[in-house]
Scaffold this motif. Structure first.
Motif, PDB file in Angstrom:
ATOM      1  N   GLY A  83      -3.030  -0.298  -6.696  1.00  9.28           N
ATOM      2  CA  GLY A  83      -2.588  -0.319  -7.937  1.00  9.28           C
ATOM      3  C   GLY A  83      -1.092  -0.423  -7.896  1.00  9.28           C
ATOM      4  N   SER A 128       0.338   5.358  -7.521  1.00  8.67           N
ATOM      5  CA  SER A 128       1.515   5.772  -8.342  1.00  8.67           C
ATOM      6  C   SER A 128       0.919   5.261  -9.885  1.00  8.67           C
ATOM      7  CB  SER A 128       2.813   5.173  -8.049  1.00  8.67           C
ATOM      8  OG  SER A 128       3.523   5.398  -9.118  1.00  8.67           O
ATOM      9  N   LEU A 149      -7.378  -7.336  -5.950  1.00  7.12           N
ATOM     10  CA  LEU A 149      -8.537  -6.783  -5.831  1.00  7.12           C
ATOM     11  C   LEU A 149      -8.913  -5.684  -6.832  1.00  7.12           C
ATOM     12  CD1 LEU A 149     -10.402  -6.499  -2.996  1.00  7.12           C
ATOM     13  CD2 LEU A 149      -8.908  -4.593  -2.431  1.00  7.12           C
ATOM     14  N   ASP A 190      -3.334  -4.923  -6.468  1.00  5.94           N
ATOM     15  CA  ASP A 190      -3.475  -5.004  -7.682  1.00  5.94           C
ATOM     16  C   ASP A 190      -4.674  -5.824  -8.355  1.00  5.94           C
ATOM     17  OD1 ASP A 190      -1.545  -3.347 -10.083  1.00  5.94           O
ATOM     18  OD2 ASP A 190      -2.777  -5.106 -10.957  1.00  5.94           O
ATOM     19  N   VAL A 244     -10.148  -2.529  -7.337  1.00  4.09           N
ATOM     20  CA  VAL A 244     -10.794  -1.104  -6.556  1.00  4.09           C
ATOM     21  C   VAL A 244     -11.655  -0.387  -7.381  1.00  4.09           C
ATOM     22  CG1 VAL A 244      -9.866   1.075  -5.739  1.00  4.09           C
ATOM     23  CG2 VAL A 244      -8.274  -1.155  -5.560  1.00  4.09           C
TER      24      VAL A 244
HETATM   25  C1  LIG Z   1       0.273   2.331 -14.794  1.00  5.08           C
HETATM   26  S1  LIG Z   1       0.377   1.146 -13.569  1.00  5.08           S
HETATM   27  C2  LIG Z   1       1.275   1.508 -12.234  1.00  5.08           C
HETATM   28  C3  LIG Z   1       1.677   0.399 -11.423  1.00  5.08           C
HETATM   29  C4  LIG Z   1       2.602   1.095 -10.006  1.00  5.08           C
HETATM   30  N1  LIG Z   1       1.893   1.663  -9.215  1.00  5.08           N
HETATM   31  C5  LIG Z   1       3.946   1.940 -10.639  1.00  5.08           C
HETATM   32  O1  LIG Z   1       4.005   3.045 -10.514  1.00  5.08           O
HETATM   33  O2  LIG Z   1       4.717   1.464 -11.579  1.00  5.08           O
HETATM   34  C6  LIG Z   1      -1.318   0.984 -12.902  1.00  5.08           C
HETATM   35  C7  LIG Z   1      -1.593  -0.496 -12.184  1.00  5.08           C
HETATM   36  O3  LIG Z   1      -2.996  -0.417 -11.524  1.00  5.08           O
HETATM   37  C8  LIG Z   1      -3.502  -1.582 -11.598  1.00  5.08           C
HETATM   38  N2  LIG Z   1      -5.011  -1.456 -11.572  1.00  5.08           N
HETATM   39  C9  LIG Z   1      -5.786  -0.704 -12.659  1.00  5.08           C
HETATM   40  N3  LIG Z   1      -7.139  -0.699 -12.263  1.00  5.08           N
HETATM   41  C10 LIG Z   1      -7.121  -1.264 -11.160  1.00  5.08           C
HETATM   42  C11 LIG Z   1      -8.061  -1.587 -10.287  1.00  5.08           C
HETATM   43  N4  LIG Z   1      -9.504  -1.391 -10.350  1.00  5.08           N
HETATM   44  N5  LIG Z   1      -7.855  -2.235  -9.238  1.00  5.08           N
HETATM   45  C12 LIG Z   1      -6.793  -2.456  -8.643  1.00  5.08           C
HETATM   46  N6  LIG Z   1      -5.541  -2.189  -9.657  1.00  5.08           N
HETATM   47  C13 LIG Z   1      -6.049  -1.829 -10.734  1.00  5.08           C
HETATM   48  C14 LIG Z   1      -3.124  -2.314 -12.980  1.00  5.08           C
HETATM   49  O4  LIG Z   1      -3.316  -3.413 -13.177  1.00  5.08           O
HETATM   50  C15 LIG Z   1      -1.557  -1.620 -12.932  1.00  5.08           C
HETATM   51  O5  LIG Z   1      -0.620  -2.637 -12.410  1.00  5.08           O
END
Ligand SMILES: C[S@@+](CC[C@H](N)C(=O)[O-])C[C@H]1O[C@@H](n2cnc3c(N)ncnc32)[C@H](O)[C@@H]1O
Length: 270
Positions: free
Chosen positions: A55, A123, A104, A79, A106
């Motif tokens: 993510g 995060s 992907l 992501d 997740v």
């Molecule tokens: C709140 S953001 C945090 C992004 C980054 N880690 C940060 O700290 O700024 C959550 C991220 O998780 C991704 N995300 C949410 N569900 C997901 C999934 N099932 N698989 C992969 N990525 C996912 C979203 O697209 C988003 O970019």
């Protein structure tokens, strides 16, 4: 390949909008310590060569991590939104570390063999896919670390009245409850032998001159706050009216934003 993306992830499809909201959070935070720096306290990552950021979004966390891991490390960002790839790579590039991006969605299993990584980072993301925790333990090496940053659900619940949305049955609360400061230890305990929790107390303060920042922040979060709202929708008049009245009567809007960091060692599947 078409990936089904729940509405809770919609705000994150545009790295530019996400970076702008992140900048508002940074500028309006009362806690001046960078959460990324706080999350790394006590961790020596100098020998981490295989790093996974689940993510990863636009690479907010990966940027800081990349400077701390081994010089020949590879940082893999995952992501669900493909447009994050370029931003993620750009954030890693100054560190000279190798970056790789995988688009992907997740869920509960990860496509890597056992013991593939020295460090896995989630995060502000593990609440989207908490079922994957046991599989994170599987893909970590024996001395590997999971680093997770998440919200306090009490703090998230408190945001709603602060924004005039006390009755909203919003996604944000449902999400926060899936992996939070309050329940994170319990969710991790079956997969990790050693868990350290670090509390990060914070709030966002908006005075009248920051009203546009507050609107921008809420507009970004709208799909998480109001059912059926889409990215880019205008804020409802009731909400902007509420904020104007609050700014006029109290001189500021304060939004609680307490977070917690979990540093987890000793993956239990070894
Ligand atoms: C709140 S953001 C945090 C992004 C980054 N880690 C940060 O700290 O700024 C959550 C991220 O998780 C991704 N995300 C949410 N569900 C997901 C999934 N099932 N698989 C992969 N990525 C996912 C979203 O697209 C988003 O970019």
């Amino acid at each position: 390949m078409l990936i089904m993306t729940p509405s809770s992830t919609w705000p994150f499809q545009s790295p530019l909008a996400h970076e702008a909201a992140s900048a508002v959070i940074r500028d309006r935070s009362t806690n001046r310590q960078d959460i990324r720096e706080a999350s790394l306290q006590g961790l020596n990552l100098a020998s981490a060569r295989d790093v996974l950021d689940l993510g990863c979004g636009f690479g907010f966390m990966a940027e800081t991590l990349a400077m701390r891991v081994a010089e020949d490390a590879k940082v893999v960002g995952v992501d669900v939104w493909p447009d994050n790839e370029e931003a993620f790579r750009e954030r890693i590039a100054p560190s000279g570390r190798q970056g790789e991006f995988r688009c992907l969605s997740v869920d509960s299993t990860l496509p890597w063999p056992d013991r593939s990584f020295d460090l896995v980072v989630c995060s502000y993301s593990l609440y989207f896919f908490p079922k994957v925790i046991p599989d994170i333990a599987r893909i970590l090496r024996e001395k590997g670390v999971l680093l997770a940053i998440t919200h306090s659900e009490r703090s998230v619940e408190g945001q709603l009245p602060a924004a005039g949305l006390a009755d909203a049955a919003c996604e944000l609360v449902t999400l926060a409850r899936q992996f939070s400061a309050e329940n994170g230890r319990e969710k991790l305990a079956g997969s990790f032998g050693t868990i350290r929790r670090i509390d990060y107390h914070n709030s966002l303060r908006f005075r009248p001159e920051h009203r546009e920042d507050l609107y921008a922040y809420l507009r970004f979060k709208l799909p998480l706050l109001i059912p059926n709202a889409k990215p880019g929708d205008e804020l409802p008049d009731e909400l902007t009216g509420f904020i104007k009245r609050l700014l006029a009567s109290r001189g500021e809007v304060v939004i609680g934003k307490d977070d917690a960091i979990f540093q987890c060692r000793d993956p239990l599947c070894h």
